[in-house]
Enzyme design. Structure first.
Site, PDB file in Angstrom:
ATOM      1  N   HIS A   1       0.859  -1.189   0.000  1.00 19.89           N
ATOM      2  CA  HIS A   1       0.000   0.000   0.000  1.00 19.89           C
ATOM      3  C   HIS A   1       0.891   1.234   0.000  1.00 19.89           C
ATOM      4  O   HIS A   1       1.860   1.302   0.748  1.00 19.89           O
ATOM      5  CB  HIS A   1      -0.890   0.023   1.244  1.00 19.89           C
ATOM      6  CG  HIS A   1      -1.682   1.284   1.395  1.00 19.89           C
ATOM      7  ND1 HIS A   1      -2.436   1.821   0.379  1.00 19.89           N
ATOM      8  CD2 HIS A   1      -1.825   2.129   2.455  1.00 19.89           C
ATOM      9  CE1 HIS A   1      -3.019   2.936   0.793  1.00 19.89           C
ATOM     10  NE2 HIS A   1      -2.669   3.145   2.044  1.00 19.89           N
TER      11      HIS A   1
ATOM     12  N   HIS B   1       0.871   5.840  -0.883  1.00 21.02           N
ATOM     13  CA  HIS B   1       0.143   7.044  -1.286  1.00 21.02           C
ATOM     14  C   HIS B   1       0.902   7.690  -2.442  1.00 21.02           C
ATOM     15  O   HIS B   1       1.073   8.912  -2.474  1.00 21.02           O
ATOM     16  CB  HIS B   1      -0.002   8.009  -0.101  1.00 21.02           C
ATOM     17  CG  HIS B   1      -1.036   7.578   0.889  1.00 21.02           C
ATOM     18  ND1 HIS B   1      -2.098   8.366   1.255  1.00 21.02           N
ATOM     19  CD2 HIS B   1      -1.182   6.432   1.575  1.00 21.02           C
ATOM     20  CE1 HIS B   1      -2.843   7.723   2.149  1.00 21.02           C
ATOM     21  NE2 HIS B   1      -2.302   6.552   2.369  1.00 21.02           N
TER      22      HIS B   1
ATOM     23  N   ASP C   1       1.124  -4.357 -20.554  1.00 15.64           N
ATOM     24  CA  ASP C   1       2.214  -5.281 -20.209  1.00 15.64           C
ATOM     25  C   ASP C   1       2.055  -5.843 -18.799  1.00 15.64           C
ATOM     26  O   ASP C   1       2.615  -6.893 -18.485  1.00 15.64           O
ATOM     27  CB  ASP C   1       3.574  -4.564 -20.320  1.00 15.64           C
ATOM     28  CG  ASP C   1       4.053  -4.449 -21.764  1.00 15.64           C
ATOM     29  OD1 ASP C   1       3.638  -5.269 -22.603  1.00 15.64           O
ATOM     30  OD2 ASP C   1       4.858  -3.541 -22.042  1.00 15.64           O
TER      31      ASP C   1
ATOM     32  N   HIS D   1      -8.779   7.380  -1.515  1.00 18.23           N
ATOM     33  CA  HIS D   1      -7.678   6.959  -0.657  1.00 18.23           C
ATOM     34  C   HIS D   1      -6.393   6.767  -1.474  1.00 18.23           C
ATOM     35  O   HIS D   1      -5.597   7.694  -1.557  1.00 18.23           O
ATOM     36  CB  HIS D   1      -8.108   5.682   0.090  1.00 18.23           C
ATOM     37  CG  HIS D   1      -7.163   5.227   1.137  1.00 18.23           C
ATOM     38  ND1 HIS D   1      -7.509   4.387   2.155  1.00 18.23           N
ATOM     39  CD2 HIS D   1      -5.851   5.469   1.318  1.00 18.23           C
ATOM     40  CE1 HIS D   1      -6.466   4.161   2.938  1.00 18.23           C
ATOM     41  NE2 HIS D   1      -5.462   4.807   2.438  1.00 18.23           N
TER      42      HIS D   1
ATOM     43  N   TYR E   1       8.488 -12.967 -23.538  1.00 15.07           N
ATOM     44  CA  TYR E   1       9.342 -11.850 -23.110  1.00 15.07           C
ATOM     45  C   TYR E   1      10.273 -12.334 -22.008  1.00 15.07           C
ATOM     46  O   TYR E   1       9.885 -13.136 -21.176  1.00 15.07           O
ATOM     47  CB  TYR E   1       8.454 -10.720 -22.592  1.00 15.07           C
ATOM     48  CG  TYR E   1       9.196  -9.496 -22.138  1.00 15.07           C
ATOM     49  CD1 TYR E   1       9.402  -8.426 -23.000  1.00 15.07           C
ATOM     50  CD2 TYR E   1       9.675  -9.396 -20.838  1.00 15.07           C
ATOM     51  CE1 TYR E   1      10.068  -7.290 -22.580  1.00 15.07           C
ATOM     52  CE2 TYR E   1      10.349  -8.265 -20.407  1.00 15.07           C
ATOM     53  CZ  TYR E   1      10.555  -7.210 -21.281  1.00 15.07           C
ATOM     54  OH  TYR E   1      11.216  -6.088 -20.860  1.00 15.07           O
TER      55      TYR E   1
END
Lengths: 236, 236, 236, 236
Positions: C100, C102, C125, C176, C234
């Protein structure tokens, strides 16, 4: 001090000021140049053309007379914008140093072709009113003596609007980019930094508030004059 | 601890907090200042005016009384914004440190003249509601005691809206830029960093969604109160 | 390998992945957290709450069971977002690590409250379709068990749209910010970096061309599937 | 010089040019590749696929023939975009090096699907007119031989508009990103840097002035031709 020594010191200042441009993020590749004038000596010192900042040496700074003619044997070619600097020095007699960059935010405004309005005190601390954007050069002005005519259109802009060059130490050349100036190479570079930052701030201010207007004249006066002139009280 | 030692430690904290401003990208050139107050001692310590961050020394921090009068011989001149700090300390009695910057994103909002709304939890974690933008100062307020009146208009804004200074530890001064505050110089600097980041986020949020509205009050409460006050449970 | 050793290695990976967040410019201050799960061992390792990245030590990583109960004496408090991670691990059974942040550009989109559409191959991708933005949590969901309900609304979003978590390894929580995940902490951090970059690209793409639409499904397929799944070609 | 030695030097140049991409901020993770061709030798050298820039070694550069077939034992797999490079080398016979990136600003334009117009002299110094954006590939072109067809649609774009590849040394592939080229790997990388910068400038110029138009042809000519061709006078 001897003429040689004075020129050595000019070279050192011009060299250091040129190096400062990429350090401050104002110049990529070789897209900038700084010069300094000594009118008593009849000498201009300027960055050589197209030399990378990494490889550049103080001894490579180019010395010319006040018309831009080379004064030293084995000289490198001067910046291709020398003729613009020469005109600015001839017409703006209290300017001692000139800087040209393609700094990102100032170029955006120059490409947009608009004057940079004073939207806040950050602007007013350095520029005593709008930073003007020149008109576009005509085909004739571009075909012959382009760099000289770039200087002339800057001077024309300042004359028509009756602006004192040291009160608004910078300009946006339409479709091209900024020139700034000052008493010393380092001050002229500082003005390039501030012009770029103020261009960024103004651009985004207009996006947040599409009806924003210039700050009032009394606030412009207050901030400019607390840093400049007889009544200045900022700094030591 | 002796008065001398307390002041030495204030100088060190103020010095370090000032240096943090350019490190965090919040200040270019000399465009910022941090101060700290000790009300028991009757002392404010603040950055000297116009001294470059590179050359600045801890011993150059300026010591004044609570009205801003110099207390040390051979003192440098204090930041020209001292009078603003003095008013904030007098009226915001739970504030121990004040910071002023011209950080890019906060200046954009201040120039736009708009309050900064709480569009997300990043904002709510630090600012318990909109960060207010002051009204523009009048001509009279600018001509006489400009810096003091800048403080007064900030206080007026917080009083009119009934905001507690530590619940919204920052303000946008219209046409100028941000002031922030806190319990310590480092906390006040942190609030400057957050204010600038939240200004950037809000600006771009408005561009992605032109009809964005403030987050609901219950989400604002949740995030602010999980970090602040008696029921806080964030951190150690 | 012993349980102790496995947990030591989890702590080291979680610690390094947390440090990577500020290095990549995805986290300011303490605004982020990384965790890893080992389902066989019944263990989650996560960053402690509100500890600065400069001071953080590997030994401070917090160990919990699969419901988020602390397993070690003298443990620091876990990230306040732990309950969100717990829900994601319970419901997204092929996810081994959660991040998580910001991060600036992902928060802008989350604040705008819009899904992030696939405007190009950089997006395709990594994300096999739009990165969804959740609905806003209700007052009840915020007041009680806010962090757990944040996890639940993410899961609800993926279930309703029938998205496989590893095919779109990230989400925007409305108002958020972003959560991302992956097979390893470092892969989950990489997905945070990519999500932020793709948010930036999409935002500016919409400004250049206000009528831009998603890339065609066959191009989305091509790019996603040349990097993921049985037919990937790839990499080495 | 022996064939071996020539290839060693190609590997070194290609390796260094690849490393330059993240240094210049043009590539995140593994999102870019540089190649060089030697037509006399029948050799192309290109970055291996999906290898991180931190771990990459000069010896890992991949050597192929002019159709992209591997020429060395124990070779790593070449960049998945090799087939695009092969087509560009086959059709643009004066190009010696090709670069592909997902640089932020160029991708934004590619995703917007618009040509990049020449709004200023920064553009004109390198690109002799608009940098074209290709059409979107069809489903058939994507399903079979996607990378080869990417090259073909670039060539188609240049042929249809009658553009000389070295006069506009770059292209935007719609929905994807930029390719640039040049005489050397380092020149091709420089063109990627300039393309990204010019994309940024143009994007913001359009926001400041929504009615901005291309600079006049005579100014485009002046700037391009003072740096390129027989009459060039920029540089030493």
């Amino acid at each position: 001090m001897s003429r040689e020594l004075i020129i050595e010191e000019m070279k050192e200042r011009v060299f250091q000021a040129n190096l400062e441009l990429p350090r401050l993020g104002l110049v990529k590749l070789t897209w900038g140049n700084v010069s300094e004038i000594n009118r008593e000596l009849g000498v201009i010192v300027i960055k050589p053309s197209g030399v990378s900042y990494d490889a550049m040496k103080v001894s490579q700074m180019v010395v010319t007379d006040l018309e831009g003619n080379l004064l030293e044997k084995k000289s490198l070619k001067p910046s291709s914008d020398l003729a613009t600097h020469v005109v600015l020095y001839r017409e703006f007699t209290d300017v001692q140093a000139v800087v040209h960059t393609h700094s990102t935010n100032a170029v955006m405004w120059a490409q947009a072709g608009y004057d940079l309005k004073a939207y806040g005190t950050t602007h007013a601390d350095t520029f005593y009113g709008s930073v003007p954007c020149t008109r576009t050069l005509t085909k004739e002005e571009v075909l012959d003596n382009y760099e000289e005519n770039t200087g002339k259109v800057i001077v024309e802009t300042f004359n028509e609007r009756n602006i004192k060059p040291l009160e608004i130490p910078g300009v946006l050349v339409s479709g091209h980019g900024p020139f700034t100036w000052g008493n010393t190479p380092s001050k002229a570079v500082e003005n390039s930094l501030i012009l770029d930052e103020v261009c960024l701030m103004a651009k985004e201010t207009e996006k947040i508030n599409q009806r924003v207007v210039d700050i009032p004249k009394f606030l412009l006066d207050k901030h400019y004059l607390r840093k400049h002139g007889k009544s200045a009280y900022y700094g030591q």
